[in-house]
Design a protein around this motif. Structure first.
Motif, short mmCIF file in Angstrom:
data_model
loop_
_atom_site.label_atom_id
_atom_site.label_comp_id
_atom_site.label_asym_id
_atom_site.label_seq_id
_atom_site.Cartn_x
_atom_site.Cartn_y
_atom_site.Cartn_z
N LEU A 1 -35.61 25.48 22.23
CA LEU A 1 -36.16 24.50 23.16
C LEU A 1 -35.68 23.10 22.87
N THR A 2 -35.50 22.76 21.60
CA THR A 2 -34.97 21.45 21.24
C THR A 2 -33.54 21.27 21.75
N ILE A 3 -32.72 22.28 21.56
CA ILE A 3 -31.33 22.22 22.02
C ILE A 3 -31.27 22.10 23.55
N LEU A 4 -32.08 22.89 24.25
CA LEU A 4 -32.08 22.83 25.71
C LEU A 4 -32.60 21.49 26.21
N PHE A 5 -33.61 20.93 25.58
CA PHE A 5 -34.16 19.64 25.99
C PHE A 5 -33.14 18.53 25.78
N ARG B 1 -31.41 16.17 28.68
CA ARG B 1 -31.46 14.70 28.62
C ARG B 1 -30.06 14.10 28.57
N ALA B 2 -29.09 14.82 28.06
CA ALA B 2 -27.71 14.32 28.02
C ALA B 2 -27.01 14.50 29.36
N GLY B 3 -27.63 15.21 30.31
CA GLY B 3 -27.06 15.37 31.63
C GLY B 3 -26.13 16.55 31.77
N LEU B 4 -26.19 17.49 30.86
CA LEU B 4 -25.28 18.63 30.92
C LEU B 4 -25.62 19.63 32.01
#
Length: 73
Positions: free
Chosen positions: A21-25, A29-32
């Motif tokens: 979940l941290t990686i996905l969040f 937020r980075a716009g990927l």
């Protein structure tokens, strides 16, 4: 009856879920995830336009196998 193996597995699952979940969040937020379709069109150019297959193995006009009528006789 001991719950140590169950609690270890549960802790491992919770840690994995938190990392995922941290990686996905952070990716969100980075716009990927803003424009997912743009990456799909990177491989196309003027020589191979979108929607025109260039590497077909069989063409319907050039089928030289036995016809269905001959197989049914």
């Amino acid at each position: 009856m001991t719950y140590l193996p169950l609690s270890a597995i549960l802790a491992l699952l919770m840690t994995g879920a938190a990392i995922t979940l941290t990686i996905l969040f952070r990716a969100y937020r980075a716009g990927l995830f803003d424009n997912l379709k743009s990456g799909a069109y990177v491989i196309f150019d003027e020589d191979e336009p979108v929607g025109r297959p260039q590497d077909q193995l069989f063409y319907p006009d050039e089928h030289s196998g036995p016809s269905r009528d001959a197989a049914s006789e």
